[in-house]
Design a protein around this motif. Sequence first.
Motif, PDB file in Angstrom:
ATOM      1  N   ASP A 101      -2.274   9.869   8.500  1.00  0.00           N
ATOM      2  CA  ASP A 101      -3.385   9.686   7.566  1.00  0.00           C
ATOM      3  C   ASP A 101      -4.539   9.162   8.422  1.00  0.00           C
ATOM      4  N   ARG A 145       1.369  12.305  -1.788  1.00  0.00           N
ATOM      5  CA  ARG A 145       0.277  12.447  -0.832  1.00  0.00           C
ATOM      6  C   ARG A 145      -0.764  13.374  -1.443  1.00  0.00           C
ATOM      7  N   GLY A 197      -4.622  12.523   2.063  1.00  0.00           N
ATOM      8  CA  GLY A 197      -4.175  11.840   3.283  1.00  0.00           C
ATOM      9  C   GLY A 197      -5.281  11.146   4.056  1.00  0.00           C
ATOM     10  N   PRO A 209       0.368   6.901   2.498  1.00  0.00           N
ATOM     11  CA  PRO A 209       1.133   8.124   2.197  1.00  0.00           C
ATOM     12  C   PRO A 209       2.153   8.523   3.271  1.00  0.00           C
ATOM     13  N   VAL A 224       7.791  13.827   1.326  1.00  0.00           N
ATOM     14  CA  VAL A 224       6.385  13.763   0.892  1.00  0.00           C
ATOM     15  C   VAL A 224       6.198  14.742  -0.260  1.00  0.00           C
ATOM     16  N   ASP A 268       3.386  16.694  -1.832  1.00  0.00           N
ATOM     17  CA  ASP A 268       1.991  17.090  -1.598  1.00  0.00           C
ATOM     18  C   ASP A 268       1.394  17.552  -2.933  1.00  0.00           C
TER      19      ASP A 268
END
Length: 564
Positions: free
Chosen positions: A29, A69, A72, A79, A85, A87
């Motif tokens: 990030d 996330r 980011g 995140p 994760v 997205d």
Amino acid sequence: MKKLKEELASLVSGEVQDDAKSLDTASRDASLFEIRPKLVIAPKDAKDIGALVDYVTKHPEEKLSLTARSAGTDMSGGPLTESIVLDMKPHFNKVLNVGDGHALTQPGVFYRDFEVETLKKNLLLPCYTASRELNTVGGMVGNNSGGEKTLSYGKTENYIEEQKIVLADGKEHVIKKLDKKELAQKMAQDDFEGKLYSDMYHLIESNYDLIKKAKPTVSKNSAGYFLWNVWDREKGTFDLNRVIVGAQGTLGITTEIKFRLIQPKKHSRLLVIFLSNFDGLGDLVNEVLEFKPESFESYDDHTLKLAMRFAPEMAKVMKGSMFGLALDFIPEAFTVVQMGRLPKLVLMAEFTADTEEEAAKTAHAANERIAHRNLHTLITPSEKKNKEYWAVRRESFNLLRHHVKEKHTAPFIDDWAVHPNQLPQFLPELDAVMAQYNLTYTIAGHIGDANFHVIPLMDLADPKTQDIIPELSRQVYDLIYKYQGTITAEHGDGLIHGPFLEGMYGKEICDLFVETKKIFDPHHIFNPGKKIEASLTYAMHHFVNDAHIRADSSRWNVPKPAAK
Ligand SMILES: Cc1cc2nc3c(=O)[nH]c(=O)nc-3n(C[C@H](O)[C@H](O)[C@H](O)COP(=O)(O)OP(=O)(O)OC[C@H]3O[C@@H](n4cnc5c(N)ncnc54)[C@H](O)[C@@H]3O)c2cc1C
């Protein structure tokens, strides 16, 4: 790994990725850290998220967790995860409706696209960030983000009317403000939601005075869980949005948000103040605040130098030409000549009104008020001219991130705030702390809220950097505790500020944060290691340049603060 990927792919209709590019992108990030996840999943809908919650909960032996996330751009490591994760950008990216002072949107919508839709109805979400071209509205909820208009309008927490969120039972719930009767009905439900409301109500009610007293007195805060804003005994209202906002995805996954919007004022003028030193800064700020600027921002000489050095990129950001930019900078260039050197700090107070005359009148009145200080000041002659100052202010961190090759932006004391009245005492003490280190750093920020972004440029491969980060953090945050400020006013706790929460709030309040997490997330599956159990040692072992990390990590232990 293949087996897990296939198993999860069979449960969801969104994409499940484990290719190097997807994992690399999700590893970073805008913070100092890098953590590689196992999988990146783009859920198609709330059902997909529910199925993943179900799977992760029923397979504790696999030690999996879910971390949302969006764009980011988080500066705290919020995140980043070793596990899964989610997205939110690919499929949660629609603005569903705008009108009647509200907008209904999915969380993965970029703020820049969201604003295009709201402005069509002359409406605005005024808590937008300096990263407004890069971040999403879901990330703003995750971090309780704020920006240049927060001084007048507050942060994201003030604008969430309702949200849909997938909670630990895997179901999507609507969260909104309840009156006493509605709260009693919720608490009587014989399900996860009923228990959640009941447990949260009892936690807050039985610690009411302690919790209310813990509310930071600064004007903005993104540290901890904001328990003090949930239950209002006098009004009899109970709103769990107030603790989900800023929770960095540790309590559930937001799938839809209903924002309240404002009608923006039509006209504005900037009073720009050039300072050659910090003398009398606190009093100056308070004099300007008497005229209620809508925004009051600042940036320093390092930022200005950077903007001049990268003028072509700045011109692109401003969607203008180099020639236009040069012309725009003439006022500052002129001031530089007059002052004989670059101003140490540039302050921008924006006065807004429904007519141009009114905006200009207030800007001139504020200028008169500070005339006794004999400072270099100017009032922008038109709104078009405001743009260059805003571009420098908004883009400074981004320019640093992308253009300074030999050194790295190091956000770790990047977002503290104190009370503006305390600036005259606080700044010299901070100066003394910073002077011990030979660092180059930029300072930009929301001076009206006394919220500053101090971003050192450091060589991350230099072992000394690994000593300076924890040492300097401790010294700066000790000062913040002393002045009862906040360790993070808008960026969130994540990996870098989380370890300092106990110093800010004390153990009793942090224990209530732990309880809150247990009530919402009994299986500990949502973004672990953020808000509670954050460890600087863990964070530093995931430093972007971890190849250079030395084996001995005892120096990263954050000492337990004395009991409050
Ligand atoms: C150049 C630059 C300037 C910045 N300026 C500002 C500023 O002025 N003000 C400010 O407040 N911040 C600023 N930031 C920090 C950052 O941009 C904001 O916090 C932003 O709102 C994050 O949005 P995002 O979409 O990038 O979220 P992400 O970084 O993707 O996520 C942020 C957090 O929210 C959680 N999250 C995301 N989506 C969801 C979801 N659907 N459900 C649950 N949790 C979720 C994530 O897990 C994470 O913890 C800046 C950053 C940069 C790089």
